[in-house]
Design an enzyme around this catalytic site. Sequence first.
Site, PDB file in Angstrom:
ATOM      1  N   HIS A  71      -2.801   1.392   6.650  1.00 42.26           N
ATOM      2  CA  HIS A  71      -2.234   0.067   6.942  1.00 42.26           C
ATOM      3  C   HIS A  71      -1.702  -0.013   8.378  1.00 42.26           C
ATOM      4  O   HIS A  71      -1.547   1.022   9.036  1.00 42.26           O
ATOM      5  CB  HIS A  71      -1.103  -0.204   5.942  1.00 42.26           C
ATOM      6  N   ASN A  94      -3.261 -10.937   3.674  1.00 44.43           N
ATOM      7  CA  ASN A  94      -3.419 -11.083   5.133  1.00 44.43           C
ATOM      8  C   ASN A  94      -3.768 -12.526   5.451  1.00 44.43           C
ATOM      9  O   ASN A  94      -3.238 -13.139   6.374  1.00 44.43           O
ATOM     10  CB  ASN A  94      -4.549 -10.176   5.650  1.00 44.43           C
ATOM     11  N   ARG A 120      -6.109  -2.809  -1.806  1.00 45.47           N
ATOM     12  CA  ARG A 120      -6.945  -3.204  -0.667  1.00 45.47           C
ATOM     13  C   ARG A 120      -7.510  -1.975   0.058  1.00 45.47           C
ATOM     14  O   ARG A 120      -8.620  -2.003   0.585  1.00 45.47           O
ATOM     15  CB  ARG A 120      -6.167  -4.096   0.279  1.00 45.47           C
ATOM     16  N   GLU A 139       1.677   1.157   2.812  1.00 46.39           N
ATOM     17  CA  GLU A 139       2.259   0.415   3.939  1.00 46.39           C
ATOM     18  C   GLU A 139       3.787   0.462   3.920  1.00 46.39           C
ATOM     19  O   GLU A 139       4.387   0.740   2.874  1.00 46.39           O
ATOM     20  CB  GLU A 139       1.754  -1.045   3.894  1.00 46.39           C
ATOM     21  N   ARG A 143      -7.725   0.473   9.040  1.00 50.35           N
ATOM     22  CA  ARG A 143      -6.958  -0.266   8.023  1.00 50.35           C
ATOM     23  C   ARG A 143      -7.925  -0.643   6.906  1.00 50.35           C
ATOM     24  O   ARG A 143      -9.146  -0.582   7.071  1.00 50.35           O
ATOM     25  CB  ARG A 143      -6.350  -1.523   8.648  1.00 50.35           C
ATOM     26  N   HIS A 144      -7.390  -1.057   5.791  1.00 52.49           N
ATOM     27  CA  HIS A 144      -8.193  -1.651   4.704  1.00 52.49           C
ATOM     28  C   HIS A 144      -8.879  -2.894   5.275  1.00 52.49           C
ATOM     29  O   HIS A 144      -8.513  -3.393   6.348  1.00 52.49           O
ATOM     30  CB  HIS A 144      -7.246  -2.063   3.572  1.00 52.49           C
TER      31      HIS A 144
HETATM   32  O1  LIG Z   1       5.844  -3.979  11.587  1.00 49.69           O
HETATM   33  P1  LIG Z   1       4.996  -5.229  11.560  1.00 49.69           P
HETATM   34  O2  LIG Z   1       4.470  -5.603  12.927  1.00 49.69           O
HETATM   35  O3  LIG Z   1       5.670  -6.347  10.836  1.00 49.69           O
HETATM   36  O4  LIG Z   1       3.688  -4.817  10.726  1.00 49.69           O
HETATM   37  C1  LIG Z   1       3.843  -4.330   9.391  1.00 49.69           C
HETATM   38  C2  LIG Z   1       3.233  -5.399   8.472  1.00 49.69           C
HETATM   39  O5  LIG Z   1       1.804  -5.426   8.646  1.00 49.69           O
HETATM   40  C3  LIG Z   1       1.179  -5.639   7.362  1.00 49.69           C
HETATM   41  O6  LIG Z   1       0.508  -4.469   6.948  1.00 49.69           O
HETATM   42  C4  LIG Z   1       0.165  -6.761   7.466  1.00 49.69           C
HETATM   43  O7  LIG Z   1       0.786  -7.904   7.946  1.00 49.69           O
HETATM   44  C5  LIG Z   1       2.331  -5.928   6.397  1.00 49.69           C
HETATM   45  O8  LIG Z   1       2.051  -5.556   5.062  1.00 49.69           O
HETATM   46  C6  LIG Z   1       3.438  -5.093   7.001  1.00 49.69           C
HETATM   47  O9  LIG Z   1       4.748  -5.473   6.562  1.00 49.69           O
END
Ligand SMILES: O=P(O)(O)OC[C@H]1O[C@](O)(CO)[C@@H](O)[C@@H]1O
Length: 441
Positions: free
Chosen positions: A380, A248, A292, A315, A241-242
């Site tokens: 991501h 975050n 990022r 992402e 990941r970044h």
């Molecule tokens: O599907 P999950 O568990 O919500 O993870 C995805 C999320 O993780 C992230 O990359 C970091 O929280 C968010 O930008 C993204 O919406």
Amino acid sequence: MHTRVHFHSSREQVRVPNVIALVGLPARGKTYISHKLCRYLNWIGIKTRAFNVGEYRRKACDFSNEGKSDFFNPQNLRAVKIRDECARLAMEDMGQYLENKEGEVAIFDATNTTRERRKWLVDFCKKEDRDPKFRIFFVESVCDDPEIINSNIAEVKISSPDYVGRMTEEQARDDFVRRIENYKSQYETLDEELDDELSFIRVINAGRSFYVHNVNGHVQSRVVYFLMNIHLLPRSIYLTRHGESEYNRIGRLGGDSPLSDNGLTYAQKLREYFEKENVPGDLRIWSSQKIRAAQTANHMKDLAAHVEYWKVLDEIDAGICEGLTYEDFQARYPKQFAERDKDKYHYRYPSGESYEDLVARLEPVIMELERQSNVLVVSHQAVLRCILAYFDNKNRSELPYLNVPLHTIIKLTPKAYSCEIEMFKFKIDAVDTYRAKPNEP
Ligand SMILES: O=P(O)(O)OC[C@H]1O[C@](O)(CO)[C@@H](O)[C@@H]1O
Ligand SMILES: O=c1[nH]cnc2c1c(-c1ccccc1)cn2-c1ccc(Br)cc1
């Protein structure tokens, strides 16, 4: 209020059941192809199961009292009978799997090296009372490159249940070579004249060249495309990941925020890791187009030929929840929040994406990763879960909950039937963005 349109892939019911039947001498990579195809088709959403006749044979008779290679001698009529019975059982199970619509594709992993055996299969797929008939596609692997054959025997044959713990590796290798001879005497390769009405692909020397004949339908064309893009050359795929971002740190979803100080430290340490890693040949670096990720990848600039920025690596799009925390999401859209936890793979954010959408968006990335050599992907959490699920054969209920923490390098090294996974967690502070599935109320 948002108008919600449900797009469910109803194509699954429409498609004709498909059988993919392997053809080839032992140690030609039939099970390798079977495993890899099964993993790829399931990942793109085509339910597939492999039926390996060797496993039925091992269940039917333990090898303590059977002569190994002699068991495969066509003059050994008792063994021929057992082997035919195992093939019939596997075929019956395959028929049930497709009849009961447990899946759309069945892979019949066996030598199928005689025209008679293949005709038996074709008649089984097209039999009178079968409706709909099964479409059948033969994948023949021919190989006369001793280096490839020996690596196969060394890597997967002498450690197979047929031999392990019963004889030395030397004896196992010799016996397996005799087993191949037994099949060679009977082998009838697919023939473009004699088998003109069949649909098949002949893979020559592990994909060095191909002969493709009478490809029929969507599944068969996807199979041909996949087989022409995979290779056996050793390499590693690195996923990260970044570095930690400002969003975050405050628990906000999505957005396009820059790296935090911790994230910048990680980017520097990532570069130092690759300076020491001494990746053979050149390292390709693919980054998403989020700030990022680009900031993280740019620290590696002069180590790699060049950094490529792919929008498809961005992402998951959280739609109306972009920029919210999970708490905001639950407070503002409680019904949506509850729905997501019920089926996280298929749940699509209003004006956003689901994990299922992400898999579809990432298929070209997977195909290009199969083609390439050493690649570092900087992306991501949700995206890397999808990519990891492909290489680690995780299904759609496990995929959205895979653990892909910040400041961690995941190193994938493909082996014969699986992928070695190493995770290097850096000692650099980072928030934990993992949200577990709430336990059932
Ligand atoms: O599907 P999950 O568990 O919500 O993870 C995805 C999320 O993780 C992230 O990359 C970091 O929280 C968010 O930008 C993204 O919406
Ligand atoms: O042995 C072999 N002979 C011939 N083709 C082979 C192998 C193996 C193999 C090698 C080592 C271990 C396990 C399997 C893979 N393929 C293969 C087949 C089709 C494609 Br498209 C790509 C590779």
